[in-house]
Motif scaffolding. Structure first.
Motif, PDB file in Angstrom:
ATOM      1  N   LYS A 276      78.047 -35.319 -92.180  1.00 32.80           N
ATOM      2  CA  LYS A 276      77.081 -36.198 -92.834  1.00 32.80           C
ATOM      3  C   LYS A 276      76.996 -37.559 -92.156  1.00 32.80           C
ATOM      4  O   LYS A 276      75.966 -38.219 -92.219  1.00 32.80           O
ATOM      5  CB  LYS A 276      77.435 -36.340 -94.315  1.00 32.80           C
ATOM      6  N   LYS A 277      78.098 -37.975 -91.476  1.00 36.57           N
ATOM      7  CA  LYS A 277      78.044 -39.241 -90.751  1.00 36.57           C
ATOM      8  C   LYS A 277      76.989 -39.193 -89.653  1.00 36.57           C
ATOM      9  O   LYS A 277      76.275 -40.155 -89.419  1.00 36.57           O
ATOM     10  CB  LYS A 277      79.412 -39.560 -90.149  1.00 36.57           C
ATOM     11  N   GLN A 278      76.907 -38.042 -88.972  1.00 33.08           N
ATOM     12  CA  GLN A 278      75.921 -37.887 -87.913  1.00 33.08           C
ATOM     13  C   GLN A 278      74.502 -38.015 -88.461  1.00 33.08           C
ATOM     14  O   GLN A 278      73.654 -38.691 -87.873  1.00 33.08           O
ATOM     15  CB  GLN A 278      76.093 -36.528 -87.234  1.00 33.08           C
ATOM     16  N   SER A 279      74.244 -37.368 -89.594  1.00 33.32           N
ATOM     17  CA  SER A 279      72.898 -37.436 -90.174  1.00 33.32           C
ATOM     18  C   SER A 279      72.584 -38.833 -90.677  1.00 33.32           C
ATOM     19  O   SER A 279      71.435 -39.286 -90.599  1.00 33.32           O
ATOM     20  CB  SER A 279      72.760 -36.419 -91.317  1.00 33.32           C
ATOM     21  N   VAL A 280      73.598 -39.549 -91.169  1.00 34.37           N
ATOM     22  CA  VAL A 280      73.383 -40.923 -91.642  1.00 34.37           C
ATOM     23  C   VAL A 280      72.994 -41.825 -90.484  1.00 34.37           C
ATOM     24  O   VAL A 280      72.092 -42.673 -90.603  1.00 34.37           O
ATOM     25  CB  VAL A 280      74.645 -41.456 -92.356  1.00 34.37           C
ATOM     26  N   ILE A 281      73.652 -41.648 -89.327  1.00 31.68           N
ATOM     27  CA  ILE A 281      73.313 -42.455 -88.150  1.00 31.68           C
ATOM     28  C   ILE A 281      71.879 -42.173 -87.708  1.00 31.68           C
ATOM     29  O   ILE A 281      71.103 -43.099 -87.399  1.00 31.68           O
ATOM     30  CB  ILE A 281      74.296 -42.177 -86.995  1.00 31.68           C
ATOM     31  N   PHE A 526      76.159 -45.648 -81.377  1.00 31.86           N
ATOM     32  CA  PHE A 526      75.201 -44.638 -80.936  1.00 31.86           C
ATOM     33  C   PHE A 526      73.840 -44.890 -81.567  1.00 31.86           C
ATOM     34  O   PHE A 526      72.801 -44.756 -80.908  1.00 31.86           O
ATOM     35  CB  PHE A 526      75.693 -43.236 -81.296  1.00 31.86           C
ATOM     36  N   GLY A 527      73.823 -45.260 -82.842  1.00 31.02           N
ATOM     37  CA  GLY A 527      72.559 -45.555 -83.515  1.00 31.02           C
ATOM     38  C   GLY A 527      71.838 -46.720 -82.865  1.00 31.02           C
ATOM     39  O   GLY A 527      70.612 -46.692 -82.690  1.00 31.02           O
TER      40      GLY A 527
END
Length: 559
Positions: A276-281, A526-527
Motif C-alpha cells: 500500500k505504500k507504493q500505491s500511496v506514493i 521516488f514520488g
C-alpha cells in the motif's frame, strides 16, 4: 467559499475511492466479493450465449488482437446506425442520417472512449442512436479497464497469461459500470433530468413566442457519460445544460463521478502488489499534479478578464463569460480541471471562454495524461513514467533499474518511449499541418494567438481521448472530422499495444530479490522524482506550443 466547495468535493472523491479501489481489485483478481452470488449467474449466462471461454488465458498479442477486432466490428456497426438513423425506429423528431465524414468521426470517437462531438446531440441524432451511443459508453471504458487489468497482471508477474479480454470486459461492465450507472440514473431523474421517449415539446414562452424543448432518454446517458470517462453529452451544451446538470447537487455528484474510478485504480494497484505504500506514493504524485491544476485554473478564472476590467466592467466575481451562474467560478474551475485531468471531456462551462491561463491548464492536463487520466489508461501512463523514473535513476547511480521486483531493460524502455513520445507527435504534427492548409485555418473563428490555441486544443483533446473542445473552432468539416478521427485512432490503440507488450515482457521475467542496492519506489524521494520527470518531459515537449498560444495571448491581454 470557493476553496471550501472545492476542498469538500475533493475529500469526498478520495474517501470514496479507497473502498472502491479494493472492490476493483477483486474484479481484476477474481477474488470473492459480496456481489458474486448475483453476478456470477449473470456473467455465466453471457459466457454461455457468446461462447466465451472464461478459463482461457491470453498472452499480450492475443489480448490486443481481441481488443482490435471487437472494436473494429462495433465501430462499423455504429457507423451504419449513424448513416441510417433517419429510417430506423425511435426517431420521433425526424432526424436524418449523418454525413459520412461526421459519421466516421463519431463512430471512431465513441469506440475510442473520446466522445468528441462535432454535432449537437439534440438535433444531430435520434433517440435510438442516443441509446446506441449509451451502449458504446459502456464498451469503450470497459475496454480501457480490461487493458489495465491485463497490464496489472503482467507487471506484477502473473506468468500464465494476462487474462481474458472478453471476461474482463464482461466483469467490468456487469459488476462496476452498470450497477453504479443505474443508481446514478435514478438519482438524476429525482433531480429533474429527463428520461423519456416522448418527442420534443413545443411550448409558449412568457414572451408569447413558441419554443421547442428537447427531451429524450437523457438520465441513462448522463450517468455512464460521467462515470466512465465518456463526456459526450445528450445536448450540445453538455453539462452546462439544465436538463443534463440541473442543480448544484447534480454538479457535485458529476464531478465526483468524473474521477471516482480512475482514482480508485491506484488503490486497487496497492492491493494487487500487496504494498500500500507504493500505491500511496503513486497516488500522492498524481494528487499533487491534480491539486496544482485545480488551484492554477481557479486562480486564473477568479482574476477575471483584464481587458473587460480596463473597459470598466467589474470582474469581482471572476471570469464569468461562458459559465453558468448556478455553478460560479469555483465549481466551473473545478469541473474544467477534473474533466481534463481525468480525460472525461464533459463540460459545464465554455472552454473557449476560459482565460488564456485557464485554457492552458486544461491543455496541460491532457498533454500530461498522468493527472489520474482516463479510465485505466491514465494509470498505465503514470506507471510508464514510474518505469522511466526508475530507469533514469538507475543510470545515475550505475545500477540495473528494477520495478516491482523485475529488471527494466531495453525492450521495456522501448515500449515506454513509444507510448510517451507518440502523444506529443500526435498533437504537434497535426497542429502544424492544420496551420499550413486552408481547410485547417478556415476553422479558426478567433484569429491570432487564440486561434492557434483552438487548433492545439482540438488535437490535444483528440490525442488524449478526452473529447472536450474549444468549441469556437468550426470543426464539422471533412478536414477536421477525418484528421481528428485519425488522431483518436492512433492515440488510442498504438499506446495500448505498447503497454500490453510491456506487460507481456514484464510477466515473463523472473523476480529479483530486493537488496541494499535496490532503488526503493515506495519512498517519498521516488514520488518527488516521478513528479519532476513528468513535469520536465511535459515542459520540454509542449512548452513551445503553449507559448505560441495561451501564454502569448495572456501576455497580450496584460498590456
Amino acid at each position: 467559499m470557493g476553496i471550501l466547495q472545492i476542498s469538500i468535493t475533493v475529500i469526498i472523491l478520495v474517501v470514496l475511492s479507497i473502498p472502491l479501489g479494493k472492490y476493483i481489485y477483486k474484479i481484476i483478481s477474481g477474488d470473492k466479493s459480496f456481489i458474486d452470488p448475483v453476478f456470477n449467474k449473470v456473467d455465466g449466462v453471457i459466457y454461455k450465449l457468446t461462447g466465451i471461454r472464461k478459463d482461457h488465458e491470453m498472452n499480450w498479442k492475443e489480448y490486443i488482437v481481441a481488443i482490435l477486432l471487437s472494436n473494429i466490428v462495433l465501430c462499423f456497426i455504429l457507423f451504419l446506425v449513424l448513416k441510417l438513423q433517419g429510417i430506423i425506429f425511435l426517431n420521433p423528431n425526424k432526424i436524418n442520417g449523418m454525413e459520412s465524414s461526421l459519421a466516421l468521426n463519431t463512430a471512431i470517437s465513441f469506440i475510442t472512449n473520446t466522445n468528441l462531438q462535432d454535432y449537437s446531440g439534440e438535433s444531430g441524432v435520434s433517440y435510438f442512436t442516443q441509446m446506441m451511443l449509451t451502449c458504446f459508453m459502456f464498451v469503450a471504458p470497459a475496454t480501457g479497464l480490461a487493458a489495465t487489468a491485463a497490464f496489472l497482471r503482467g507487471i506484477t508477474g502473473r506468468k500464465e497469461g494476462l487474462g481474458n479480454f472478453y471476461v474482463d470486459l464482461t466483469r467490468f461492465t456487469t459488476r462496476l459500470l452498470l450497477p453504479i450507472s443505474i443508481a446514478i440514473s435514478l438519482f438524476l431523474v429525482w433531480q429533474g433530468v429527463p428520461q423519456t421517449l416522448s418527442p420534443n415539446q413545443t411550448v409558449s414562452t412568457i414572451e408569447g413566442k413558441m419554443q421547442d424543448i428537447a427531451l429524450g432518454p437523457v438520465a441513462a446517458l448522463e450517468a455512464i457519460k460521467n462515470l466512465a470517462s465518456n463526456g459526450g453529452g445528450f445536448f450540445g451544451a453538455n453539462s452546462a445544460h439544465p436538463f443534463e446538470n440541473p442543480t448544484p447537487l447534480t454538479n457535485l455528484i458529476t464531478i465526483i463521478c468524473l474521477g471516482l474510478i480512475a482514482t480508485s485504480l491506484v488503490f486497487a494497484f496497492g492491493n494487487m502488489i500487496k504494498n500500500k505504500k507504493q500505491s500511496v506514493i503513486i497516488f500522492l504524485s498524481m494528487f499533487v499534479l491534480l491539486i496544482g491544476s485545480i488551484a492554477f485554473t481557479y486562480y486564473a478564472e477568479s482574476k477575471g478578464n483584464p481587458i473587460l476590467e480596463k473597459a470598466g466592467l467589474s470582474q469581482s466575481m471572476g471570469n464569468m463569460e461562458g459559465k453558468e451562474t448556478r455553478f460560479g467560478v469555483a465549481e466551473s474551475s473545478l469541473f474544467v480541471a477534473a474533466t481534463t485531468a481525468y480525460q472525461v471531456g464533459a463540460v459545464n462551462a465554455m472552454h473557449d471562454s476560459l482565460t488564456p491561463l485557464g485554457g492552458l491548464a486544461a491543455m496541460w492536463n491532457m498533454m500530461l495524461q498522468t493527472v489520474f487520466g482516463g479510465k485505466g489508461t491514465g494509470f498505465i501512463y503514470i506507471i510508464m513514467y514510474a518505469i522511466l523514473t526508475v530507469f533514469l535513476c538507475g543510470l545515475m547511480v550505475g545500477r540495473t533499474p528494477e520495478f516491482l521486483g523485475r529488471k527494466i531493460e531495453g525492450r521495456e524502455i522501448k515500449m515506454v518511449a513509444i507510448a510517451i513520445l507518440l502523444h506529443p507527435l500526435l498533437i504537434l504534427l497535426p497542429t502544424a499541418i492544420a496551420l499550413l492548409v486552408t481547410p485547417g485555418t478556415n476553422g479558426i473563428t478567433n484569429p491570432g494567438f487564440h486561434g492557434f490555441s483552438q487548433i492545439l486544443y482540438q488535437f490535444t483533446s483528440s490525442a488524449a481521448n478526452n473529447g472536450s473542445g474549444f468549441e469556437g473552432l468550426a470543426d464539422n468539416t471533412v478536414f477536421w472530422n477525418i484528421s481528428a478521427a485519425l488522431v483518436m485512432l492512433i492515440g488510442r490503440y498504438i499506446p495500448l499495444t505498447a503497454m500490453l507488450a510491456l506487460a507481456g515482457s514484464m510477466a515473463s521475467k523472473r523476480a529479483v530479490p530486493v537488496t541494499a542496492g535496490t532503488f526503493k519506489t515506495d519512498k517519498a524521494i521516488f514520488g518527488v522524482m516521478l513528479v519532476a520527470i513528468v513535469i520536465i518531459v511535459g515542459a520540454l515537449t509542449f512548452l513551445p506550443s503553449l507559448v505560441l498560444g495561451p501564454i502569448a495571448e495572456h501576455l497580450t491581454m496584460m498590456k
